[in-house]
Design a protein around this motif. Structure first.
Motif, mmCIF file in Angstrom:
data_model
loop_
_atom_site.group_PDB
_atom_site.id
_atom_site.type_symbol
_atom_site.label_atom_id
_atom_site.label_comp_id
_atom_site.label_asym_id
_atom_site.label_seq_id
_atom_site.Cartn_x
_atom_site.Cartn_y
_atom_site.Cartn_z
ATOM 1 N N LEU A 54 13.929 11.026 35.125
ATOM 2 C CA LEU A 54 14.941 11.696 34.308
ATOM 3 C C LEU A 54 14.331 12.161 32.991
ATOM 4 C CD1 LEU A 54 17.958 9.323 35.012
ATOM 5 C CD2 LEU A 54 17.417 11.510 36.100
ATOM 6 N N GLY A 55 14.645 13.387 32.629
ATOM 7 C CA GLY A 55 13.956 14.045 31.533
ATOM 8 C C GLY A 55 14.454 13.728 30.137
ATOM 9 N N THR A 56 13.560 13.899 29.212
ATOM 10 C CA THR A 56 13.844 13.862 27.787
ATOM 11 C C THR A 56 12.688 14.575 27.100
ATOM 12 O OG1 THR A 56 14.457 12.463 25.900
ATOM 13 C CG2 THR A 56 12.712 11.641 27.348
ATOM 14 N N ALA A 57 12.846 14.890 25.841
ATOM 15 C CA ALA A 57 11.796 15.618 25.113
ATOM 16 C C ALA A 57 10.665 14.677 24.716
ATOM 17 C CB ALA A 57 12.387 16.265 23.870
ATOM 18 N N PRO A 58 9.434 15.172 24.649
ATOM 19 C CA PRO A 58 8.305 14.320 24.248
ATOM 20 C C PRO A 58 8.311 13.977 22.766
ATOM 21 C CG PRO A 58 7.573 16.567 24.564
ATOM 22 C CD PRO A 58 9.007 16.524 25.025
ATOM 23 N N ASN A 59 9.013 14.787 21.981
ATOM 24 C CA ASN A 59 9.075 14.541 20.538
ATOM 25 C C ASN A 59 10.514 14.587 20.047
ATOM 26 O OD1 ASN A 59 6.292 16.366 20.883
ATOM 27 N ND2 ASN A 59 6.082 14.544 19.611
ATOM 28 N N LEU A 60 10.786 13.834 19.012
ATOM 29 C CA LEU A 60 12.104 13.842 18.386
ATOM 30 C C LEU A 60 12.270 15.089 17.519
ATOM 31 C CD1 LEU A 60 12.117 10.091 17.279
ATOM 32 C CD2 LEU A 60 13.173 11.070 19.335
ATOM 33 N N VAL A 61 13.487 15.317 17.055
ATOM 34 C CA VAL A 61 13.770 16.489 16.217
ATOM 35 C C VAL A 61 12.896 16.497 14.963
ATOM 36 C CG1 VAL A 61 15.556 17.672 14.864
ATOM 37 C CG2 VAL A 61 16.142 16.634 17.061
ATOM 38 N N GLY A 63 9.937 15.545 14.794
ATOM 39 C CA GLY A 63 8.538 15.739 15.161
ATOM 40 C C GLY A 63 7.798 14.496 15.584
ATOM 41 N N TYR A 64 8.404 13.329 15.365
ATOM 42 C CA TYR A 64 7.760 12.083 15.755
ATOM 43 C C TYR A 64 7.782 11.903 17.274
ATOM 44 C CZ TYR A 64 7.683 10.566 10.866
ATOM 45 O OH TYR A 64 7.432 10.481 9.525
ATOM 46 N N TYR A 68 10.981 7.141 24.383
ATOM 47 C CA TYR A 68 11.710 7.174 25.659
ATOM 48 C C TYR A 68 10.891 7.988 26.673
ATOM 49 C CZ TYR A 68 15.977 5.268 23.533
ATOM 50 O OH TYR A 68 16.892 4.462 22.919
ATOM 51 N N PHE A 69 10.368 9.110 26.224
ATOM 52 C CA PHE A 69 9.533 9.965 27.073
ATOM 53 C C PHE A 69 8.232 9.252 27.447
ATOM 54 C CE2 PHE A 69 6.066 12.948 27.643
ATOM 55 C CZ PHE A 69 6.602 13.943 28.452
ATOM 56 N N THR A 70 7.553 8.730 26.453
ATOM 57 C CA THR A 70 6.255 8.078 26.669
ATOM 58 C C THR A 70 6.360 6.955 27.690
ATOM 59 O OG1 THR A 70 5.616 8.587 24.390
ATOM 60 C CG2 THR A 70 4.355 6.867 25.532
ATOM 61 N N TYR A 71 7.362 6.098 27.525
ATOM 62 C CA TYR A 71 7.497 4.944 28.409
ATOM 63 C C TYR A 71 7.933 5.347 29.822
ATOM 64 C CZ TYR A 71 7.109 2.139 24.127
ATOM 65 O OH TYR A 71 6.674 1.575 22.956
ATOM 66 N N ARG A 72 8.676 6.438 29.957
ATOM 67 C CA ARG A 72 9.058 6.906 31.296
ATOM 68 C C ARG A 72 7.834 7.426 32.058
ATOM 69 N NH1 ARG A 72 14.830 10.092 30.124
ATOM 70 N NH2 ARG A 72 15.642 8.431 28.765
ATOM 71 N N ILE A 73 6.958 8.106 31.357
ATOM 72 C CA ILE A 73 5.734 8.611 31.996
ATOM 73 C C ILE A 73 4.850 7.449 32.434
ATOM 74 C CG2 ILE A 73 3.610 9.921 31.623
ATOM 75 C CD1 ILE A 73 6.152 11.638 31.980
ATOM 76 N N LYS A 177 15.552 -1.690 19.022
ATOM 77 C CA LYS A 177 17.001 -1.500 18.833
ATOM 78 C C LYS A 177 17.325 -0.553 17.678
ATOM 79 C CE LYS A 177 18.523 -5.845 20.866
ATOM 80 N NZ LYS A 177 19.253 -7.122 20.663
ATOM 81 N N GLN A 178 16.558 -0.640 16.623
ATOM 82 C CA GLN A 178 16.822 0.206 15.452
ATOM 83 C C GLN A 178 16.589 1.676 15.787
ATOM 84 O OE1 GLN A 178 14.625 -0.878 11.955
ATOM 85 N NE2 GLN A 178 15.541 0.700 10.678
ATOM 86 N N ALA A 179 15.482 1.962 16.465
ATOM 87 C CA ALA A 179 15.156 3.345 16.820
ATOM 88 C C ALA A 179 16.115 3.891 17.870
ATOM 89 C CB ALA A 179 13.719 3.425 17.333
#
Length: 214
Positions: A54-61, A63-64, A68-73, A177-179
């Motif tokens: 399931l998709g998500t962007a590699p970077n947050l708005v 730019g960080y 979620y993306f990194t761990y799914r890959i 949890k914070q992020a």
């Protein structure tokens, strides 16, 4: 006029209470119904032809890096190298020319050493519901493993069961949890919408021609 506003506020508060209570029920029901189908242990999963990432962007708005993306890959790579799956459907949003979740995931998996010819892209995975149903209706898969974080897998598996899909979830590592606070709050109410979508028979935004996974 005063009485009217007072009644309006009371009705609004009652409606809000109903929504919150139903959201608690929806979360409880989804977690209980899917507890035997999601896991962090790859050895507990059945062998299936396909994994749906399931998709998500590699970077947050800002730019960080989006973990979620990194761990799914990372989880998708682990799953493939365990031999549990032989092919991938990468499903995400490509609603804009400059935004392409499936292609970004594909590039990341190829960099991990996964062959390009086992990767299939679903550009119309705008919602989890779309991704799950399209995996069945477009890509012809009625049994597969979903790769995402646990909270997301639980909802995806529940949607799958509602639509005659024998789905399992391989849980990617979660963010702290914070992020993930904003995502977790959104997820709490997204689970209510799962039931609403089912009641009204909501279907994916797009279906289209069938794609055969060789």
């Amino acid at each position: 006029m005063k009485k009217f506003f007072k009644k309006t506020i009371i009705y609004f508060l009652l409606l809000l209470l109903v929504v919150v209570l139903f959201s608690f029920y929806a979360n409880y029901k989804i977690e209980k119904s899917t507890k035997d189908f999601v896991t962090y242990n790859v050895n507990e999963l059945p062998e299936t032809k396909v994994a749906l990432v399931l998709g998500t962007a590699p970077n947050l708005v800002n730019g960080y890096q989006n973990y979620y993306f990194t761990y799914r890959i990372i989880a998708a790579d682990e799953l493939y190298k365990s031999g549990k799956v032989t092919h991938f459907i990468l499903s995400g949003d490509h609603g804009r020319k400059d935004y392409n979740e499936p292609e970004t995931m594909k590039k990341a998996l190829i960099e991990k050493g996964i062959p390009e010819n086992v990767i299939y892209l679903d550009y119309a995975g705008f919602r989890t519901l779309d991704s799950m149903i399209r995996a069945k209706e477009i890509f012809g898969q009625s049994k597969f493993i979903v790769v995402s974080q646990k909270f997301h897998n639980q909802r995806a598996i529940f949607i799958g069961k509602q639509n005659g899909i024998d789905a399992y979830g391989y849980n990617a590592k979660d963010v702290n949890k914070q992020a993930g606070l904003k995502t977790n709050v959104r997820e709490f109410f997204a689970r209510t919408k799962v039931f609403i979508d089912n009641w009204f028979g909501i279907q994916p935004k797009f279906l289209g021609k069938k794609i055969k996974i060789n």
